[in-house]
Every structure is written in C-alpha cells, then in structure tokens.
Design an enzyme around this catalytic site. Sequence first.
Site, PDB file in Angstrom:
ATOM      1  N   THR A 203       0.862  -1.179   0.000  1.00 20.95           N
ATOM      2  CA  THR A 203       0.000   0.000   0.000  1.00 20.95           C
ATOM      3  C   THR A 203       0.899   1.230   0.000  1.00 20.95           C
ATOM      4  O   THR A 203       1.910   1.264   0.711  1.00 20.95           O
ATOM      5  CB  THR A 203      -0.952   0.097   1.212  1.00 20.95           C
ATOM      6  OG1 THR A 203      -1.405   1.457   1.330  1.00 20.95           O
ATOM      7  CG2 THR A 203      -0.312  -0.304   2.526  1.00 20.95           C
ATOM      8  N   ILE A 204       0.507   2.216  -0.804  1.00 18.84           N
ATOM      9  CA  ILE A 204       1.290   3.451  -0.769  1.00 18.84           C
ATOM     10  C   ILE A 204       1.121   4.139   0.584  1.00 18.84           C
ATOM     11  O   ILE A 204       1.941   4.950   0.972  1.00 18.84           O
ATOM     12  CB  ILE A 204       0.919   4.445  -1.904  1.00 18.84           C
ATOM     13  CG1 ILE A 204      -0.530   4.919  -1.787  1.00 18.84           C
ATOM     14  CG2 ILE A 204       1.194   3.857  -3.266  1.00 18.84           C
ATOM     15  CD1 ILE A 204      -0.810   6.181  -2.596  1.00 18.84           C
ATOM     16  N   ASP A 205       0.025   3.802   1.301  1.00 25.14           N
ATOM     17  CA  ASP A 205      -0.260   4.488   2.574  1.00 25.14           C
ATOM     18  C   ASP A 205       0.697   4.084   3.695  1.00 25.14           C
ATOM     19  O   ASP A 205       0.780   4.778   4.709  1.00 25.14           O
ATOM     20  CB  ASP A 205      -1.695   4.180   3.032  1.00 25.14           C
ATOM     21  CG  ASP A 205      -2.744   4.800   2.121  1.00 25.14           C
ATOM     22  OD1 ASP A 205      -2.359   5.510   1.182  1.00 25.14           O
ATOM     23  OD2 ASP A 205      -3.938   4.555   2.354  1.00 25.14           O
TER      24      ASP A 205
ATOM     25  N   GLU B 225      -5.623  13.324   2.706  1.00 28.42           N
ATOM     26  CA  GLU B 225      -7.040  13.363   2.313  1.00 28.42           C
ATOM     27  C   GLU B 225      -7.965  13.050   3.493  1.00 28.42           C
ATOM     28  O   GLU B 225      -9.115  13.470   3.519  1.00 28.42           O
ATOM     29  CB  GLU B 225      -7.299  12.360   1.182  1.00 28.42           C
ATOM     30  CG  GLU B 225      -6.949  10.939   1.587  1.00 28.42           C
ATOM     31  CD  GLU B 225      -7.131   9.905   0.491  1.00 28.42           C
ATOM     32  OE1 GLU B 225      -7.753  10.203  -0.530  1.00 28.42           O
ATOM     33  OE2 GLU B 225      -6.632   8.784   0.691  1.00 28.42           O
TER      34      GLU B 225
ATOM     35  N   ARG C  99      -4.469  28.395  -3.319  1.00 25.63           N
ATOM     36  CA  ARG C  99      -4.886  27.410  -4.325  1.00 25.63           C
ATOM     37  C   ARG C  99      -4.634  26.010  -3.791  1.00 25.63           C
ATOM     38  O   ARG C  99      -3.706  25.798  -2.998  1.00 25.63           O
ATOM     39  CB  ARG C  99      -4.073  27.564  -5.615  1.00 25.63           C
ATOM     40  CG  ARG C  99      -4.216  28.895  -6.308  1.00 25.63           C
ATOM     41  CD  ARG C  99      -5.566  29.040  -7.000  1.00 25.63           C
ATOM     42  NE  ARG C  99      -5.608  30.304  -7.720  1.00 25.63           N
ATOM     43  CZ  ARG C  99      -5.237  30.453  -8.990  1.00 25.63           C
ATOM     44  NH1 ARG C  99      -4.790  29.423  -9.675  1.00 25.63           N
ATOM     45  NH2 ARG C  99      -5.311  31.632  -9.558  1.00 25.63           N
TER      46      ARG C  99
ATOM     47  N   ARG D  45       1.332  33.274  -2.902  1.00 20.57           N
ATOM     48  CA  ARG D  45       0.088  32.542  -2.618  1.00 20.57           C
ATOM     49  C   ARG D  45       0.354  31.409  -1.646  1.00 20.57           C
ATOM     50  O   ARG D  45       1.458  30.870  -1.614  1.00 20.57           O
ATOM     51  CB  ARG D  45      -0.380  31.779  -3.859  1.00 20.57           C
ATOM     52  CG  ARG D  45      -0.877  32.527  -4.991  1.00 20.57           C
ATOM     53  CD  ARG D  45      -1.118  31.546  -6.138  1.00 20.57           C
ATOM     54  NE  ARG D  45      -1.781  32.238  -7.215  1.00 20.57           N
ATOM     55  CZ  ARG D  45      -1.606  31.958  -8.497  1.00 20.57           C
ATOM     56  NH1 ARG D  45      -0.767  31.008  -8.862  1.00 20.57           N
ATOM     57  NH2 ARG D  45      -2.249  32.640  -9.402  1.00 20.57           N
TER      58      ARG D  45
ATOM     59  N   GLY E  89      -3.887   9.139   1.799  1.00 21.19           N
ATOM     60  CA  GLY E  89      -3.732   8.746   3.201  1.00 21.19           C
ATOM     61  C   GLY E  89      -5.090   8.819   3.854  1.00 21.19           C
ATOM     62  O   GLY E  89      -5.520   9.871   4.301  1.00 21.19           O
TER      63      GLY E  89
HETATM   64  O1  F6P Z   1      -5.310   2.612   0.176  1.00 21.30           O
HETATM   65  C1  F6P Z   1      -4.588   3.222  -0.814  1.00 21.30           C
HETATM   66  C2  F6P Z   1      -5.328   4.414  -1.356  1.00 21.30           C
HETATM   67  O2  F6P Z   1      -4.509   4.986  -2.343  1.00 21.30           O
HETATM   68  C3  F6P Z   1      -5.745   5.454  -0.309  1.00 21.30           C
HETATM   69  O3  F6P Z   1      -4.707   6.338   0.041  1.00 21.30           O
HETATM   70  C4  F6P Z   1      -6.897   6.135  -0.970  1.00 21.30           C
HETATM   71  O4  F6P Z   1      -7.811   6.676  -0.046  1.00 21.30           O
HETATM   72  C5  F6P Z   1      -7.530   5.029  -1.733  1.00 21.30           C
HETATM   73  O5  F6P Z   1      -6.547   4.047  -1.968  1.00 21.30           O
HETATM   74  C6  F6P Z   1      -8.150   5.493  -3.029  1.00 21.30           C
HETATM   75  O6  F6P Z   1      -8.770   4.424  -3.614  1.00 21.30           O
HETATM   76  P1  F6P Z   1      -9.367   4.420  -5.105  1.00 21.30           P
HETATM   77  O7  F6P Z   1      -8.220   4.444  -6.042  1.00 21.30           O
HETATM   78  O8  F6P Z   1     -10.127   3.158  -5.186  1.00 21.30           O
HETATM   79  O9  F6P Z   1     -10.205   5.640  -5.217  1.00 21.30           O
END
Ligand code: F6P
Length: 340
Positions: free
Chosen positions: A124-126, A220, A264, A161, A169
């Site tokens: 997972t990138i998370d 996010e 922005r 800005r 995340g």
């Molecule tokens: O779990 C990895 C992830 O990239 C999260 O960071 C993110 O909330 C989610 O997947 C987004 O999922 P999808 O690509 O299905 O919208």
Amino acid sequence: MRIGILTGGGDCPGLNAVIRAVVRKATAAGDEVVGFRDGWRGVLDDDTVALDLAAVRGLLPRGGTVLGTSRTNPYAVEGGAGRMVATLERHRIDALVPVGGEDTLGVAAKLAGEGIRVVGVPKTIDNDLDGTDYTFGFDTAVGVAMEAIDRLHTTGDSHHRTLVVEVMGRHAGWIALHAGMAGGATVVLVPERPFDVDAVVAHCLHRFESGYSPIVVVSEGARPADGDLVTSTGQTDAFGHVRLGGIGVALAAVLEERTGRESRAVVLGHVQRGGTPSAFDRVLATRFGLAAVDALAAGLSGVMVALRGTDVVPVPIAEATARLKLVPLERYAEVEVFFG
Ligand code: F6P
C-alpha cells in the site's frame, strides 16, 4: 507446487516486481504459477492467466499490475467462500500468494483459517499495514509528492500565494509526514491529529511575514478539530470505506479568507500511485516475492512477509491485519518543529 497469485485493492508501484520475483523463484524450483485477474474477483469468477518466464519479462520497472486489481470482497458475495474454494480445486492450486493491503490480506487471513495455504505480501502506498516497517509503493509515492512540493515552492513564492497540497492517506498520514518533511512544508496535517484551523492560519501568516509563501500538506483523511470541512463523496467500496477527496480545496478556501492572501489547492491523487517504482520499492517488492515463495517451500501458511529492520521475515497475517499502523505522536512532533 502450483501457486496462485493475485493483486487486490488500490494498485501501487512494485506490484509487477512481486509477480516477477514469485514467478522467477518458483519456476527455478520447478513450481508453476497461475495468476488470478483483478484480485479476489478472479478467484470468485475463475478468471486466470498462466504466468511463465516469458509473461514476466520486462515487468520489474513497470507500474500498476499486469494482473489487474479490484476492491472485490468475496465474503460480501453470496456463496463467495465456496466459489473461491471450487476455483482453487479446479486449478489444483496448492497455495495462494495474495498481494494487498488491510482488506485483501483480511480476506487472506479468513481463507487461511478455512484451511487454504496462504502467504500474503503487504502493499500500500499508505504504509499503514501493521507488522511491517515499510510497504512497497510508499517510497515512490513520497518521492512523487516531494517533487510536487519542491515545484510548488517556486511558483507559490513567485505569486505570494498559499498552496495546499492534498496527498493520499485515508486513515494514516505517513505520506503527508514524509513528503512534508522531505519537501520543507510550512504545515503538515494528518488524520491522526485533528487540526486547529487558527494554528494553520498563524503558521501561514508567519511564513508570509518571513518573505516566503506557505505550503500546506494535508492528508485526504485529515479533519479539523472543530467544525466540519466536508469531505467525502458519500460513496463506499465493498469493504465499507468512503471515497475521500475535497479537504485540500475546502482548506484553501478557508485559508484565503482568513489570511487575506490568495490560496490554491493541488490534489495529487492517483499520480502518487502510478508509474515506475523507486529503486527502494523495486528491491523491497522483489525481496517480498522471493520470501513468499521461500515461506511456502518451508510449509508456512497464514503468514505475511514483512520488513523488520533490514530483514524480510514471516509474521502472522491475523496479527498484521488486526490494526492499522498510524503515525505516532512523537513522529508528528518531529515535523512540527519546522511549522511556520
Ligand atoms: O489505500 C490506498 C489508497 O490509495 C488510499 O490512500 C486512498 O484513499 C484510496 O486508496 C483510493 O482508492 P481508489 O483508487 O479506489 O479511489
């Protein structure tokens, strides 16, 4: 042995490197590998692809997953468990290597409990999977976010800005923490630590006073301590996760109003998940693939390969998926030193 492999959940750089390593190592030992398309959906629907040496040539640097992926939850499907067992028997699969995050490996843990031989590979990138120091994909995502922050410093300073950078995340702020620290962010906001809007405004004003423009990095899944700043589409996936998005835009609007300076938002989104893996992720993914085949050859099941320090070791999947690995407060305190 006949080994089944699948990639589930959100894709990330390094998945193809795992597939290649599993096939190379298994083939050298005289084993066969069968790929299931689109995660657990391929096992449910009996959708397979033969994986021999020719099929994995050139895969090491390629982003995404050649097997495809999905967020299919087979246990949310009527008769799902029975359909999966039938597919595995039909293809004479001795053992499965599911490559995924908390959801995909949660299914793997249940299957192992039902007597299917399973060795999981964490991705997972998370970077929020417990039981492993790092997951592959994270380093690449942090590199992408850091490069974006570097670029945003120069354009932000030119226009005086505030730039708010929303990174991925959902539950954990590892990408924001590392990219924010590496990129010299003015403020980093993570889901683990509900933020004080007044403090963010003060940091941005201080940054303007020192002659530079603020960069606010926000996960996010981050939320203000008081009030509500949006931010979900209301849609959920098969594992019940809401689709996030919007905190960056909402926060930029608040900062513009409160600082009196233009703000922005830049939403990095899936750019963080795409493209070629970093050297670190290629090596980690490759070592995970090799270790998964070793674990199967050693007769293990119900385990996940994990990075502990510099060693790759098997750990119980059930333990690794019991809870998420969140950013500890002391790690957040380190980046807080640089706020403002
Ligand atoms: O779990 C990895 C992830 O990239 C999260 O960071 C993110 O909330 C989610 O997947 C987004 O999922 P999808 O690509 O299905 O919208």
